[in-house]
Design a protein around this motif. Structure first.
Motif, PDB file in Angstrom:
ATOM      1  N   ALA A  99     -27.034   7.612 -13.437  1.00 31.50           N
ATOM      2  CA  ALA A  99     -26.807   8.020 -12.058  1.00 31.50           C
ATOM      3  C   ALA A  99     -27.859   7.315 -11.212  1.00 31.50           C
ATOM      4  N   TYR A 100     -27.683   7.351  -9.887  1.00 26.21           N
ATOM      5  CA  TYR A 100     -28.735   6.843  -9.016  1.00 26.21           C
ATOM      6  C   TYR A 100     -29.981   7.705  -9.224  1.00 26.21           C
ATOM      7  N   TYR A 123     -17.493   8.103 -11.226  1.00 26.27           N
ATOM      8  CA  TYR A 123     -18.248   8.854 -10.232  1.00 26.27           C
ATOM      9  C   TYR A 123     -17.425   9.925  -9.520  1.00 26.27           C
ATOM     10  N   ARG A 129     -21.449  12.428 -10.742  1.00 30.10           N
ATOM     11  CA  ARG A 129     -22.532  11.607 -10.223  1.00 30.10           C
ATOM     12  C   ARG A 129     -23.903  12.116 -10.644  1.00 30.10           C
ATOM     13  N   THR A 133     -22.969   6.422 -11.350  1.00 33.43           N
ATOM     14  CA  THR A 133     -23.324   5.847 -10.060  1.00 33.43           C
ATOM     15  C   THR A 133     -22.079   5.395  -9.307  1.00 33.43           C
ATOM     16  N   GLU A 137     -24.159   3.927  -4.309  1.00 32.07           N
ATOM     17  CA  GLU A 137     -25.443   4.207  -4.948  1.00 32.07           C
ATOM     18  C   GLU A 137     -25.934   3.007  -5.759  1.00 32.07           C
ATOM     19  N   ALA A 138     -25.015   2.268  -6.363  1.00 33.91           N
ATOM     20  CA  ALA A 138     -25.411   1.076  -7.108  1.00 33.91           C
ATOM     21  C   ALA A 138     -26.010   0.028  -6.183  1.00 33.91           C
ATOM     22  N   GLY A 141     -29.463   1.143  -5.388  1.00 36.05           N
ATOM     23  CA  GLY A 141     -30.344   0.849  -6.517  1.00 36.05           C
ATOM     24  C   GLY A 141     -30.683  -0.633  -6.592  1.00 36.05           C
TER      25      GLY A 141
END
Length: 184
Positions: A99-100, A123, A129, A133, A137-138, A141
């Motif tokens: 996950a993030y 997700y 989540r 991710t 959120e990816a 990151g």
């Protein structure tokens, strides 16, 4: 299982043996060694977060992630994580299933990967989540890692979430040396 697909690992071993005459070494999270020991790898290396090992001229550092290591309901003792692989002046970060989490910034600061393989699937529903991710959120990151390029992964192979398997990349487009979200 998307975490440790035995059939895929067996294919890697057979192909490596056919090409080189030897079986490959493998790096796994600590606690996973027993799951791969009978597959035929020449050597098995188990790592914990932030441990570094050199394997055949490559530096491999295991990194944190936000997931779990269990392969069955009760084997919660198993490790999990991602990896940064460095060699020949290049570095690649494979986040693993995650996950993030705030750890992307720390990984970027410590290891400075040039390429980041980040998950963008499984997700939906939102409760997924906690360990997976979203595309948004990816990208967050990726920015926090400070990598030069992003390769989206963890979609379109195993049906894990309820989103359509092709959906994760529909909301993204390639931009420059990485990926960015489309304006909606």
């Amino acid at each position: 299982m998307d975490h440790l697909d035995m059939a895929s690992l067996r294919r890697v071993i057979r192909a490596t043996r056919r090409l080189t005459g030897q079986t490959p070494e493998v790096v796994v999270p600590r606690g996973v060694e027993d799951l791969v020991e009978r597959l035929g790898f020449s050597k098995i290396h188990g790592l914990a977060w932030w441990e570094l090992i050199e394997v055949q001229g490559l530096k491999v550092t295991m990194t944190p992630c936000k997931h779990w290591g269990a392969r069955m309901f009760r084997d919660t003792h198993r490790g999990y994580g991602g990896y940064v692989v460095e060699g020949g002046g290049q570095s690649v970060y494979h986040s693993g299933d995650t996950a993030y989490f705030d750890g992307f910034s720390e990984i970027g600061a410590k290891l400075k990967p040039k390429v980041a393989l980040l998950p963008i699937g499984a997700y939906f529903p939102d409760t997924y989540r906690s360990v997976h991710t979203s595309p948004e959120e990816a990208v967050r990151g990726f920015v926090e890692l400070g990598a030069e390029q992003m390769v989206p992964m963890h979609y379109g192979t195993f049906r894990l979430g309820r989103e359509p398997m092709e959906e994760p990349c529909k909301g993204s487009k390639q931009k420059g040396n990485g990926w960015a979200l489309k304006e909606r």
